[in-house]
Design an enzyme around this catalytic site. Structure first.
Site, short mmCIF file in Angstrom:
data_model
loop_
_atom_site.label_atom_id
_atom_site.label_comp_id
_atom_site.label_asym_id
_atom_site.label_seq_id
_atom_site.Cartn_x
_atom_site.Cartn_y
_atom_site.Cartn_z
N LYS A 249 0.87 -1.19 0.00
CA LYS A 249 0.00 0.00 0.00
C LYS A 249 0.90 1.24 0.00
O LYS A 249 1.45 1.59 -1.03
CB LYS A 249 -1.01 -0.09 1.14
CG LYS A 249 -1.89 -1.35 0.99
CD LYS A 249 -3.10 -1.36 1.86
CE LYS A 249 -3.75 -2.74 1.96
NZ LYS A 249 -4.41 -3.21 0.75
N THR A 279 7.20 -19.82 -2.93
CA THR A 279 8.35 -19.10 -3.51
C THR A 279 8.44 -17.71 -2.88
O THR A 279 7.43 -17.03 -2.70
CB THR A 279 8.16 -18.99 -5.04
OG1 THR A 279 8.08 -20.31 -5.55
CG2 THR A 279 9.31 -18.25 -5.69
C1 LIG Z 1 -6.39 -4.49 7.39
C2 LIG Z 1 -5.76 -5.27 6.28
N1 LIG Z 1 -4.85 -6.21 6.58
C3 LIG Z 1 -4.27 -6.93 5.62
C4 LIG Z 1 -4.55 -6.72 4.28
C5 LIG Z 1 -3.86 -7.53 3.23
O1 LIG Z 1 -2.73 -6.84 2.78
P1 LIG Z 1 -2.14 -7.18 1.32
O2 LIG Z 1 -2.97 -6.39 0.35
O3 LIG Z 1 -0.71 -6.77 1.38
O4 LIG Z 1 -2.33 -8.64 1.13
C6 LIG Z 1 -5.48 -5.74 3.92
C7 LIG Z 1 -5.78 -5.49 2.48
O5 LIG Z 1 -6.45 -4.61 2.08
C8 LIG Z 1 -6.11 -5.00 4.94
O6 LIG Z 1 -7.02 -4.06 4.66
#
Ligand SMILES: Cc1ncc(COP(=O)(O)O)c(C=O)c1O
Length: 420
Positions: A249, A279
């Site tokens: 993000k 991986t």
């Molecule tokens: C609060 C929260 N934790 C974890 C994630 C997952 O993160 P990633 O997009 O890096 O898989 C998200 C994804 O939007 C999220 O909103």
């Protein structure tokens, strides 16, 4: 025996409930964030649009330092990682990135995963299996990846009302004082944009002898003097057992991680299936993330401008009498309260005004609280803000007055705009 009808029936059901998802075909343009080319159909030559719902919150996915690092890494190390971490997939960049993340969060160690989702799911499911009798307490608004991990752990768990410390205390009182406990919560809840009361949660955990698990996915890079998140901003990182974050993000790349004590990280590294049997992140991703984190640790300009733009957008929506929700963070939700209207507004903004903001519908938010979720970035100008507010005002009036001539057929074509 045939099986296709199961899939057809499932999809029909989703369509009947208005929950079928298709994706907007967007081509981001490096160097022109937050602009992109949107294609209505694959054959379409495309139209220039402004994205208003991107989780690359600071535009770091196009920062020259990040691009240079990634290009150099591809040229130096090639494309893939070549294996799991155990089977030749640990490059020096993985080692460096884990050291950088541990230092960012002032923890002894950090561990990389292929996404934030996997970090949560793998760590929580492993902890629950590793600690006999562990009881997990989970905020009701926690992300799906935390819920999945907690369920898979097979540990006893209790869900406390969102940010409700009184309720959490009641639940903690129900289990024996010697029982091992873990409290899991987020710092910024991404749909309402509200913060958790971190220091109060830490105090309660200390009182009950519980470990804490903090998801800082919507805060890393954006809060705290060095971008380590809300725990850094509130000076309580040292009181948290585990901090989890994403590289996908505000850091603009992809991947996830946890930071904690050396022993805890080593135990997860040695046992978590979602870490061991996949991986590892490709070297270029590690190089990009390293460049992004290092840049944001010392540059505060992105964070300053990000907060300014969020405040300006909220104020402009309010001045235009649009129902912007009262969010204290960088997330700017506008409440619609109806899935069809929410989608119709989103479609019109995209097709008629070249502005992309996806509708957020059930199950991401409860039914009746459907909304548009704007994420202004430092790269959105004051002019962009004026444009989006004027456009939303026009579209809002058209859709809400029922004068919208776009039929459900049009809406079906653009279910694209459902949340990911
Ligand atoms: C609060 C929260 N934790 C974890 C994630 C997952 O993160 P990633 O997009 O890096 O898989 C998200 C994804 O939007 C999220 O909103």
């Amino acid at each position: 025996m045939t099986y296709e009808h199961y899939f057809a029936a499932h999809l029909e059901q989703l369509k009947a409930e208005g929950r079928y998802r298709t994706f907007a075909d967007l081509e981001r343009i490096s160097g022109q964030f937050p602009k992109a080319i949107w294609r209505k159909t694959p054959e379409d030559s495309g139209q220039l649009v402004t994205i208003w719902c991107c989780n690359d919150y600071l535009g770091m996915g196009q920062h020259p330092a990040v691009l240079d690092a990634m290009q150099q890494a591809v040229a130096t190390y090639g494309a893939g990682a070549g294996g799991t971490r155990n089977i030749s997939g640990t490059t020096h960049l993985h080692v460096e990135l884990e050291a950088e993340l541990a230092s960012l969060h002032s923890k002894e160690a950090a561990l990389l995963f292929t996404s934030g989702y996997i970090s949560n799911q793998a760590t929580l499911s492993t902890l629950g299996r590793m600690i006999p009798g562990l009881v997990i307490f989970s905020d009701e608004c926690n992300h799906a990846s935390m819920i999945e991990g907690i369920r898979q752990s097979k540990a006893e768990y209790h869900v406390f009302r969102h940010n409700d410390l009184g309720h959490l205390r009641q639940l903690l009182d129900m289990v024996g004082p010697d029982c091992p406990k873990l409290i899991a919560f987020e710092s910024v809840y991404s749909m309402d944009g509200d913060f958790a009361p971190l220091t109060d949660l830490c105090a309660l955990a200390e009182e009950y002898g519980a470990m804490t698990y903090l998801d800082e996915v919507h805060a890393v890079g954006m809060y705290g003097a060095q971008g380590a998140g809300v725990a850094e901003a509130q000076n309580c990182a040292h009181r948290l057992t585990i901090i989890e974050g994403t590289l996908g993000k505000a850091f603009g790349v992809m991947g996830g991680y946890i930071a904690s004590s050396r022993l805890l990280v080593d135990a997860i590294r040695s046992s978590a299936s979602g870490f061991i049997f996949t991986t590892s992140l490709v070297p270029a991703v590690c190089a990009g993330a390293l460049a992004s984190i290092r840049h944001l640790r010392h540059s505060r300009e992105e964070r300053r401008l990000h907060q300014l733009r969020a405040a300006q957008l909220k104020a402009a929506f309010a001045a235009a009498q649009l129902p912007v929700m009262d969010s204290p963070s960088h997330i700017v939700p506008v409440m619609v309260g109806d899935p069809v209207q929410c989608k119709a507004i989103s479609v019109k903004l995209l097709e008629e005004h070249g502005l992309y903001v996806q509708p957020i519908n059930y199950p991401t938010v409860p039914r009746g609280t459907e909304r548009l979720r704007f994420t202004p970035s430092p790269a959105h100008s004051e002019e962009d803000i004026k444009t989006v507010v004027q456009a939303l005002r026009i579209v809002w009036d058209e859709v809400m007055s029922g004068a919208d001539s776009s039929s459900s057929e049009q809406q079906n074509n653009h279910a694209a705009l459902s949340v990911a």
